[in-house]
Design a protein around this motif. Structure first.
Motif, PDB file in Angstrom:
ATOM      1  N   ASN A  69      25.060 -65.358 -32.754  1.00  0.00           N
ATOM      2  CA  ASN A  69      23.653 -64.989 -32.313  1.00  0.00           C
ATOM      3  C   ASN A  69      23.252 -66.617 -31.259  1.00  0.00           C
ATOM      4  N   GLU A  70      24.076 -67.672 -31.467  1.00  0.00           N
ATOM      5  CA  GLU A  70      24.221 -67.767 -30.628  1.00  0.00           C
ATOM      6  C   GLU A  70      24.808 -68.150 -28.794  1.00  0.00           C
ATOM      7  N   LEU A  71      24.479 -69.060 -28.582  1.00  0.00           N
ATOM      8  CA  LEU A  71      24.114 -69.478 -27.115  1.00  0.00           C
ATOM      9  C   LEU A  71      25.053 -70.722 -26.696  1.00  0.00           C
ATOM     10  N   GLY A  74      33.210 -66.324 -37.929  1.00  0.00           N
ATOM     11  CA  GLY A  74      34.309 -64.743 -37.423  1.00  0.00           C
ATOM     12  C   GLY A  74      33.929 -64.128 -36.210  1.00  0.00           C
ATOM     13  N   LYS A  75      33.348 -64.619 -36.080  1.00  0.00           N
ATOM     14  CA  LYS A  75      32.790 -63.940 -34.370  1.00  0.00           C
ATOM     15  C   LYS A  75      32.947 -63.999 -33.536  1.00  0.00           C
ATOM     16  N   ALA A  76      33.861 -63.179 -32.039  1.00  0.00           N
ATOM     17  CA  ALA A  76      34.456 -64.081 -31.135  1.00  0.00           C
ATOM     18  C   ALA A  76      33.510 -63.351 -29.912  1.00  0.00           C
ATOM     19  N   VAL A 125      19.144 -63.220 -33.127  1.00  0.00           N
ATOM     20  CA  VAL A 125      20.541 -62.177 -33.194  1.00  0.00           C
ATOM     21  C   VAL A 125      20.968 -62.195 -32.066  1.00  0.00           C
ATOM     22  N   ASN A 126      22.162 -61.270 -32.131  1.00  0.00           N
ATOM     23  CA  ASN A 126      23.455 -61.086 -32.068  1.00  0.00           C
ATOM     24  C   ASN A 126      23.269 -60.142 -30.563  1.00  0.00           C
ATOM     25  N   ASN A 166      18.680 -57.890 -23.589  1.00  0.00           N
ATOM     26  CA  ASN A 166      19.164 -57.255 -24.457  1.00  0.00           C
ATOM     27  C   ASN A 166      19.319 -56.463 -25.213  1.00  0.00           C
ATOM     28  N   VAL A 167      20.341 -55.312 -26.291  1.00  0.00           N
ATOM     29  CA  VAL A 167      20.205 -53.858 -25.951  1.00  0.00           C
ATOM     30  C   VAL A 167      19.410 -53.533 -26.786  1.00  0.00           C
TER      31      VAL A 167
END
Length: 512
Positions: A481-483, A462-464, A199-200, A216-217
């Protein structure tokens, strides 16, 4: 044969140098935008890139033209000697007193390394000097060559001196005066591992030992941790000793040996020991705050709003003292409204408890000690000294922005004496395509006014990037979603004041 060579030696050298200048100028013209961008990244000439990019091309073509005219060959040879000497001293400074310069060569010279290029340029300088002697001897066979030697030395000294002065001035402007020209470091980090979090909505809570902790928000009562090798990931639900609060914005921070869960809107702070799922209330009702960073087990730096005027202010919350809260109104300096114009991000260095506050809308970050005494106010490299905001005050006393704002800085990470700052502004000569597809990280010192350099973090899908954290060896990035783990090249950000360069910087091909 020798007499033939002597007869046409000067003409041959003039044509050879003219061809070299035409070739170099045309290579720049055919890819002028790239040439100008790369020149702007030169650690020697970046502050003068706009002028030099045009001047070099014009001078090269002009000299090439006059080298082909018999009546102007002598003057053109003296000028060519100065120009080639300037190019040569430029490469010498690159090799010995600077960190790097991007390549802007093309064609046959593209394969030359810096040292080979230096040797090539020295050879051309000697060839031009020999042609001048032949020309002077031919035109004035009975005249001594002392004047020619003096003129050659004068030409070399003037042109080389100009390059040295520009180098010294450019270094001063880039590192001290905030001219908004970035210096892109050569491969300071390398992506070497990625972990899919699924998840992001994660954010960094901290690093402790060999573990990275994440909040995690969307599930604020869970703390996740993964080893720094990005192998083993797990989540733990936190049990609170009191849930009877109207939580609005629960956040988690980690500082050995504890984790802290807090909500400044309530206001409440819980503390639990790492490895233990139960967190206990250590502060309730002591201070409202909208940002917090942990200094030690019972001491926190906070950003709050003063009741009298609702302006932001820094404060020290020390639960072992009475009174527990101590406001530091002198830290944040108002320009417009004291709210939006002083908005920023609060961070502390995990080992030293050094505190840094970076403004969102102006080019300044504030370095404080653990008592929130201001140690230094340093500038980022952009030129936004005053927040570019339009603010309206409502009848109830609140401030609202009534026009789009110009954001300067977005987020930051601290480790030791380094600050990794994510900028939101494009610098001079930077390609729009790279800016749109990447996040830009500017690196600064926190113990002196010094800009080290910049690098890109490429967007993913496409995500910063959303946030970052560092343990000194690696830079960890959250993108979607990535670390992502980036290895920091050894010596990439270490500065040698004696040589005025950064340890470990690689050299790449240069330009004549």
């Amino acid at each position: 044969m020798m007499s033939l060579i002597k007869k046409y030696f000067v003409t041959t050298v003039c044509l050879l140098v003219a061809f070299l200048f035409v070739y170099a100028a045309m290579s720049k013209i055919l890819d002028f935008e790239n040439f100008r961008v790369q020149l702007a990244q030169s650690p020697l000439l970046s502050a003068y890139a706009q002028f030099i990019s045009f001047a070099v091309v014009i001078v090269e073509l002009t000299l090439a033209f006059y080298l082909c005219l018999a009546h102007f060959q002598k003057l053109a040879l003296y000028c060519s000697l100065g120009l080639m000497s300037a190019f040569t001293i430029y490469i010498f400074l690159i090799l010995n007193y600077s960190d790097f310069v991007p390549c802007s060569c093309g064609g046959i010279l593209e394969k030359l390394g810096w040292r080979e290029h230096l040797i090539f340029n020295i050879g051309v300088v000697l060839l031009i000097s020999a042609a001048i002697f032949y020309k002077e001897k031919k035109d004035h066979p009975h005249k001594k060559l002392g004047l020619s030697i003096s003129l050659q030395l004068f030409s070399i000294m003037i042109c080389c001196g100009a390059v040295v002065v520009m180098f010294l001035r450019s270094e001063h402007i880039i590192k001290k005066e905030n001219n908004f020209t970035r210096r892109f470091l050569q491969h300071p980090i390398f992506e070497d591992k990625v972990f899919d979090l699924g998840v992001n909505s994660y954010y960094f809570a901290g690093i402790a030992g060999d573990q990275i902790y994440l909040g995690n928000v969307t599930t604020p009562l869970f703390i996740a941790h993964i080893d720094t090798g990005l192998q083993n990931f797990s989540r733990t639900k936190i049990s609170l000793d009191n849930l009877n609060h109207p939580f609005r914005n629960v956040q988690i921070k980690v500082k050995l040996p504890y984790y802290y869960l807090y909500d400044g809107n309530v206001p409440v702070i819980y503390r639990g020991k790492l490895g233990d799922s139960t967190a206990h209330t250590i502060s309730y009702g002591d201070a409202f705050f909208n940002q917090l960073t942990v200094l030690d087990s019972m001491k926190f730096a906070i950003r709050t709003q003063r009741r009298a005027d609702l302006q932001h202010s820094m404060g020290l919350l020390d639960l072992n003292r009475n009174p527990k809260i101590s406001l530091k109104p002198e830290v944040l300096q108002r320009q417009i409204d004291g709210v939006f114009d002083v908005d920023g991000i609060l961070t502390s260095e995990p080992k030293s408890s050094k505190v840094v506050y970076t403004y969102f809308y102006r080019n300044q970050f504030i370095v404080m000690d653990s008592s929130l005494q201001v140690v230094n106010r340093f500038n980022t490299i952009d030129t936004t000294t005053r927040a570019n905001l339009s603010v309206t005050k409502l009848s109830d006393g609140r401030n609202k922005m009534n026009a789009p704002s110009v954001s300067v800085n977005k987020s930051q990470a601290l480790f030791g004496d380094l600050i990794f700052n994510r900028s939101n502004l494009k610098g001079k000569h930077e390609p729009s395509s790279s800016w749109k597809s990447s996040s830009i990280i500017d690196v600064y010192r926190t113990d002196e006014q010094r800009y080290i350099g910049s690098f890109y973090i490429r967007n993913k899908g496409g995500k910063a990037m959303s946030s970052m954290i560092s343990d000194g060896k690696y830079l960890y990035i959250l993108i979607g979603n990535e670390l992502q783990r980036y290895r920091i090249r050894e010596g990439a950000f270490n500065y040698d004041s004696k040589r005025n360069r950064w340890f470990g910087e690689s050299l790449v091909d240069g330009d004549i």
